[in-house]
Write a protein that holds these residues in place. Structure first.
Motif, short mmCIF file in Angstrom:
data_model
loop_
_atom_site.label_atom_id
_atom_site.label_comp_id
_atom_site.label_asym_id
_atom_site.label_seq_id
_atom_site.Cartn_x
_atom_site.Cartn_y
_atom_site.Cartn_z
N PHE A 171 15.44 12.29 -2.79
CA PHE A 171 15.83 12.27 -1.37
C PHE A 171 15.47 13.62 -0.72
N ARG A 172 14.65 13.57 0.32
CA ARG A 172 14.23 14.80 1.01
C ARG A 172 14.70 14.72 2.46
N PRO A 173 15.91 15.26 2.74
CA PRO A 173 16.51 15.05 4.06
C PRO A 173 15.69 15.61 5.22
N VAL A 209 2.14 13.89 -7.86
CA VAL A 209 1.94 15.20 -7.21
C VAL A 209 3.21 16.03 -7.32
N LYS A 210 4.38 15.41 -7.03
CA LYS A 210 5.65 16.14 -7.11
C LYS A 210 5.84 16.66 -8.53
N HIS A 211 5.42 15.83 -9.53
CA HIS A 211 5.58 16.21 -10.93
C HIS A 211 4.69 17.43 -11.22
N ARG A 268 12.42 15.83 5.55
CA ARG A 268 11.34 14.88 5.80
C ARG A 268 11.89 13.60 6.45
N GLU A 269 13.01 13.11 5.95
CA GLU A 269 13.57 11.87 6.48
C GLU A 269 14.06 12.03 7.92
N ALA A 270 14.72 13.16 8.20
CA ALA A 270 15.21 13.40 9.57
C ALA A 270 14.02 13.43 10.52
N ASP A 271 12.93 14.08 10.10
CA ASP A 271 11.73 14.18 10.94
C ASP A 271 11.10 12.79 11.15
N MET A 272 11.02 12.00 10.08
CA MET A 272 10.45 10.65 10.21
C MET A 272 11.27 9.78 11.15
N MET A 273 12.59 9.88 11.05
CA MET A 273 13.46 9.03 11.89
C MET A 273 13.36 9.45 13.36
N PHE A 327 12.21 3.25 -1.24
CA PHE A 327 11.07 3.95 -1.83
C PHE A 327 11.54 5.22 -2.56
N THR A 328 12.57 5.84 -2.02
CA THR A 328 13.16 7.00 -2.71
C THR A 328 13.72 6.55 -4.06
N TYR A 329 14.36 5.38 -4.04
CA TYR A 329 14.98 4.82 -5.25
C TYR A 329 13.92 4.49 -6.31
N VAL A 330 12.80 3.94 -5.88
CA VAL A 330 11.80 3.58 -6.90
C VAL A 330 11.12 4.83 -7.46
N GLN A 331 11.16 5.95 -6.71
CA GLN A 331 10.65 7.22 -7.27
C GLN A 331 11.57 7.72 -8.37
N ALA A 332 12.86 7.66 -8.12
CA ALA A 332 13.86 8.16 -9.07
C ALA A 332 15.15 7.42 -8.78
N GLU A 338 0.84 -1.21 0.00
CA GLU A 338 0.00 0.00 0.00
C GLU A 338 0.87 1.25 0.00
N ARG A 339 1.97 1.19 0.77
CA ARG A 339 2.90 2.33 0.83
C ARG A 339 3.43 2.63 -0.57
N SER A 340 3.72 1.56 -1.33
CA SER A 340 4.28 1.81 -2.67
C SER A 340 3.24 2.42 -3.60
C1 LIG Z 1 8.17 9.95 -0.12
C2 LIG Z 1 9.00 10.96 -0.35
O1 LIG Z 1 10.26 10.83 -0.96
C3 LIG Z 1 11.35 10.21 -0.32
C4 LIG Z 1 10.93 8.94 0.31
C5 LIG Z 1 10.42 8.93 1.58
C6 LIG Z 1 9.67 7.73 2.11
O2 LIG Z 1 9.67 6.67 1.48
O3 LIG Z 1 9.02 7.85 3.16
C7 LIG Z 1 10.61 10.06 2.40
C8 LIG Z 1 11.29 11.17 1.97
C9 LIG Z 1 11.92 11.23 0.65
O4 LIG Z 1 13.30 11.08 0.78
C10 LIG Z 1 8.62 12.31 0.06
O5 LIG Z 1 9.18 13.28 -0.48
O6 LIG Z 1 7.77 12.43 0.96
#
Ligand SMILES: C=C(O[C@@H]1C=C(C(=O)O)C=C[C@H]1O)C(=O)O
Length: 295
Positions: A62-64, A50-52, A66-71, A98-103, A39-41
């Motif tokens: 890679f969105r550092p 949406v980003k497009h 967002r990632e720092a906040d999630m971690m 998931f970042t890799y499969v986006q780009a 589902e996440r994918s």
């Molecule tokens: C999903 C995104 O893209 C990337 C992947 C993320 C994820 O899989 O949770 C989080 C941040 C981004 O590095 C996003 O920008 O939110």
């Protein structure tokens, strides 16, 4: 056992479940976790669109910030017997993949300071699906990132207070790669992949975290006194720079401090400031003193 991990028709007071029942519970949970990952994918698929539409897709997904906040949130909510190291590494692999499969992107790493810790860091933070490309030297990493569409580079953040090669000067030019993150996002003394590492990428102005700012300083009249004059809040790496008494400094400033405080102190100690360039920024370090969960 949490409510969600219990069989639908059981409560905590029921007779103990048999081994077969417990295994079928594990199978049910595994299938649910796998379903959630699928589902996440699907969300990521929509997120790419949406980003497009917003024009916020760049070279790297890679969105550092967002990632720092999630971690940080992951670490804060973690409870139970599963070690924090394991939870963190699972989520690093999920997010990086998931970042890799986006780009699609590769991770270039400088192994010149030691192969094992850098490889551990790359695999812990980016998993095994993202290609890992080794280099012998920071400049090779920076060149590879500069010539790529959206690759990331990993450089040891502070192997020692001094360096032979001021590689960070290669980040000074406008449009040159910049430092966009520092790993691990969540630090602790016994981190299994705890080598402090800078992540460099093409500049990501809109998505950058500006909590810790990193500067390249070129100084003349470098001396021991100038070194001692640098305020303690600044983390500094020093390398010789061109002229005999010249030094190139990589200065990381925590939130609430300005680079003038460092250049002012250097000038007072008799050093001349030749150039100051911001070479990136990253999220403030989140330090866990005692891991939330230990077996
Ligand atoms: C999903 C995104 O893209 C990337 C992947 C993320 C994820 O899989 O949770 C989080 C941040 C981004 O590095 C996003 O920008 O939110």
């Amino acid at each position: 056992m949490t409510q969600s991990a219990m069989p639908q028709n059981a409560t905590q007071n029921d007779a103990p479940l048999s081994l077969a029942d417990l295994r079928s519970e594990i199978d049910r949970i595994d299938a649910a976790m796998h379903q959630l990952l699928m589902e996440r994918s699907e969300i990521i698929d929509r997120l790419v669109q949406v980003k497009h539409t917003q024009g916020t897709e760049g070279g790297s997904a890679f969105r550092p910030a967002r990632e720092a906040d999630m971690m940080r949130r992951l670490v804060e909510r973690h409870r139970g017997l599963l070690p924090l190291d394991t939870v963190e590494s699972i989520w690093r692999v999920i997010i990086a993949t998931f970042t890799y499969v986006q780009a699609p992107y590769s991770v270039h790493a400088d192994l010149s300071g030691g192969e094992a810790p850098m490889r551990d860091s790359a695999r812990f933070h980016f998993g095994f699906t993202v290609p890992f490309l080794p280099h012998m030297g920071a400049r090779g990493v920076i060149d590879a990132v500069a010539g790529s569409r959206g690759d990331l580079g990993l450089l040891a953040a502070a192997p020692s207070p001094s360096a032979a090669d001021p590689w960070w000067t290669a980040l000074e030019a406008e449009g040159a790669p910049k430092i966009i993150a520092r790993l691990p996002f969540v630090e602790r003394d016994d981190h299994p992949a705890g080598l402090p590492v800078f992540v460099v990428s093409h500049p990501i102005a809109d998505a950058a975290v500006r909590e810790v700012r990193v500067y390249s300083l070129r100084v003349t009249g470098w001396s021991a006194a100038a070194g001692r004059a640098i305020p303690a809040f600044a983390e500094v790496v020093v390398a010789p720079d061109e002229a005999l008494d010249g030094a190139a400094l990589l200065v990381s400033l925590p939130p609430g401090h300005a680079v003038d405080e460092v250049t002012g102190a250097l000038a007072e100690a008799g050093a001349g400031i030749r150039a100051v360039a911001e070479v990136g920024s990253h999220a403030a370090t989140h330090k866990v003193v005692r891991p939330a969960a230990r077996p």
